[in-house]
Design an enzyme around this catalytic site. Structure first.
Site, PDB file in Angstrom:
ATOM      1  N   ASP A  11       0.795  -1.249   0.000  1.00 29.62           N
ATOM      2  CA  ASP A  11       0.000   0.000   0.000  1.00 29.62           C
ATOM      3  C   ASP A  11       0.826   1.298   0.000  1.00 29.62           C
ATOM      4  O   ASP A  11       0.524   2.231   0.763  1.00 29.62           O
ATOM      5  CB  ASP A  11      -0.952   0.010   1.208  1.00 29.62           C
ATOM      6  N   LYS A 109      -6.967  -5.019  -3.065  1.00 29.42           N
ATOM      7  CA  LYS A 109      -7.738  -5.543  -1.934  1.00 29.42           C
ATOM      8  C   LYS A 109      -8.665  -4.458  -1.404  1.00 29.42           C
ATOM      9  O   LYS A 109      -8.407  -3.268  -1.618  1.00 29.42           O
ATOM     10  CB  LYS A 109      -6.798  -6.032  -0.834  1.00 29.42           C
ATOM     11  N   CYS A 154      -2.099  -2.593   7.587  1.00 20.97           N
ATOM     12  CA  CYS A 154      -2.008  -3.526   6.459  1.00 20.97           C
ATOM     13  C   CYS A 154      -0.727  -4.357   6.451  1.00 20.97           C
ATOM     14  O   CYS A 154      -0.751  -5.519   6.037  1.00 20.97           O
ATOM     15  CB  CYS A 154      -2.216  -2.778   5.154  1.00 20.97           C
TER      16      CYS A 154
END
Ligand code: VGL
Ligand code: ZN
Length: 200
Positions: A11, A109, A154
């Protein structure tokens, strides 16, 4: 540089960089570190938080709720966030200086409107899989090195689920930055240590 090793870059997107909608403090500092790391791996996978508008993890989707409050959803507790990483927006794009040329897979995701997914393996309902474990196993990539944003969300969930799926996992600390919401950073490191995630 071994053929069973894979760098998993979590990310590194504009919304998690200072100036972005859900900025991680000093998040930009990971970019040159990750670029240097990636040059030493034969295998690189990127993850991308990729929410539809009106996503269940957005405070704006719940009347009267504010970012960083927690609510109960059908699958359990959910922290509410500012709108971030909306599909196709500049905030969802990778940092412009992240060198993604050698990445072999971009795993998106959080694309199911009703389910969040901090983890790159298993969504927040803890049932819906992303397919990443299957991909890595088919490619015989058994040793994962995880870095990116944010350490305590994450990155940690990805590392923990990777362990649960049977991978050897190392989190590269100086190529991660955390959000640290109510002690979440210390908790993430102790959870990862307890699960056998290595810290380097
Ligand atoms: C993340 C909160 C919400 C992350 C993603 O990438 O750590 N955190 N969505
Ligand atoms: Zn998100």
């Amino acid at each position: 540089m071994k053929s069973d090793e894979c760098l998993v870059v979590v990310d590194v997107q504009n919304d998690f960089i200072p100036g972005g909608a859900l900025a991680v403090p000093a998040g930009d500092e990971v970019v040159p570190r990750i670029n240097r790391l990636a040059a030493g791996f034969d295998n690189v996978v990127l993850t991308q938080d990729w929410h539809p508008r009106g996503h269940a993890s957005f405070a704006s989707s719940h009347a009267g709720k504010k970012p960083f409050e927690t609510i109960e959803l059908s699958y359990g507790a959910q922290v509410l966030w500012p709108d971030h990483c909306v599909q196709g927006t500049p905030g969802a794009a990778f940092h412009s200086e992240l060198d993604i040329t050698r990445a072999q897979l971009v795993l998106r995701k959080g694309h199911h409107r009703a389910i969040d997914s901090y983890s790159a393996f298993l969504e927040a309902d803890r049932r819906t899989t992303t397919g990443l474990a299957g991909y890595l196993k088919e490619r015989s990539l058994s040793k994962l090195f995880v870095c990116g944003l944010a350490t305590d969300f994450c990155v940690a969930w990805t590392a923990l689920d990777a362990r649960a799926a049977g991978f050897e996992v190392t989190v590269i600390e100086d190529a991660c930055r955390g959000i640290d919401l109510d002690g979440s950073l210390a908790r993430a490191w102790s959870d990862m240590a307890a699960a056998g995630v290595k810290r380097s």
